[in-house]
Design an enzyme around this catalytic site. Structure first.
Site, PDB file in Angstrom:
ATOM      1  CG  HIS A  68      60.668   5.749 -68.713  1.00 40.39           C
ATOM      2  ND1 HIS A  68      60.421   4.810 -67.738  1.00 40.39           N
ATOM      3  CD2 HIS A  68      59.530   5.818 -69.473  1.00 40.39           C
ATOM      4  CE1 HIS A  68      59.189   4.327 -67.889  1.00 40.39           C
ATOM      5  NE2 HIS A  68      58.630   4.937 -68.926  1.00 40.39           N
ATOM      6  CB  CYS A  96      64.447   3.198 -62.386  1.00 37.12           C
ATOM      7  SG  CYS A  96      62.655   3.227 -62.375  1.00 37.12           S
ATOM      8  NE  ARG A 143      61.152   4.905 -58.582  1.00 37.64           N
ATOM      9  CZ  ARG A 143      60.988   3.626 -58.885  1.00 37.64           C
ATOM     10  NH1 ARG A 143      62.052   2.815 -58.914  1.00 37.64           N
ATOM     11  NH2 ARG A 143      59.803   3.132 -59.145  1.00 37.64           N
TER      12      ARG A 143
END
Length: 262
Positions: free
Chosen positions: A165, A239, A248
């Site tokens: 993340h 991300c 990405r």
């Protein structure tokens, strides 16, 4: 002349209007408070919980690895020598063993969602567990970094590819864009410590660009980014831009050394 009489219906209408405006204001304030609490939960609470949980898991792995790791220890833990692209067989040169010799280190095939390695990125002050799979609920949202199933394992020939993340839930890859050519990234397992050196960065590509985690990584969206020959690669993905999941960001590294745990 007769005085004008205010109708009861007018007074009632004004009273209803005031009541409606007051209720609407209360509703807006309530919604605002709820939204603020949700933002606090996402941006602060999930990070706090995930980071604490990830730190505990790292400590648990370190305790588990307290005993010297060797071929017998790796075998007793149920590790299997890999024979597929998901867990490549050992046999790559083990540089940095202290005497220049080459030693083979068994590459494990971990259970899905199980934490089995520790990723350290000194430049970003990141030290987090690596778990098998990229499930949000069982891996990424716990503050872990997830290993893409089907890609190589640490130290194996091919591409050891990870996801993490960038925002919320520990956000271990929040500052992945700060990595530069030559930065080191280490991956520790029960059997060995692998050091990779950052080599290239792909600032933005499609979330469906599977080429970046291929055994020989090369973007299918931006083919000028990537490699054209087999090797021992590390891929870190997250991300981008921040607080979105539309694209990405990809960072690639190459295996520089392998040191069996004594």
């Amino acid at each position: 002349m007769r005085a004008r009489v205010v109708a009861h219906t007018d007074r009632r209408r004004r009273a209803l209007l005031r009541r409606g405006l007051w209720s609407g204001g209360e509703l807006l304030v309530t919604v605002g408070v709820v939204l603020m609490l949700l933002v606090v939960h996402q941006l602060w609470w999930t990070n706090r919980e995930a980071r604490q949980g990830a730190e505990r898991k790292v400590q648990a792995l370190e305790r588990e690895w307290g005993e010297p790791a060797g071929p017998s220890a790796a075998g007793s833990s149920g590790a299997q020598a890999a024979g597929s692209s998901g867990a490549q067989a050992a046999g790559s040169p083990a540089k940095g063993t202290g005497r220049g010799e080459s030693r083979a280190v068994a590459v494990v095939r971990p259970a899905l969602s199980r934490a089995y390695a520790v990723l350290t990125i000194p430049r970003l002050s990141v030290r987090v567990p690596v778990a098998e799979g990229v499930s949000k609920s069982r891996v990424l949202n716990l503050g872990y970094v997830g290993h893409y199933p089907g890609t190589a394992q640490p130290g194996g020939a091919g591409n050891f590819a990870l996801a993490g993340h960038r925002n919320t839930h520990g956000e271990p890859f929040r500052h992945l864009d700060r990595l530069r050519h030559g930065d080191t990234v280490t991956v520790e397992t029960k059997a060995a410590v692998y050091t990779y050196v950052v080599d290239r960065t792909l600032p933005q590509t499609s979330a469906r660009d599977g080429g970046v985690i291929a055994p020989v990584p090369r973007s299918t969206v931006r083919p000028s980014y990537g490699y054209d020959r087999p090797g021992y690669y590390l891929t870190l993905t997250t991300c981008t831009p921040e607080f979105t999941s539309r694209y990405r960001l990809v960072v690639w590294g190459k295996l520089a050394s392998m040191r069996p745990r004594a």
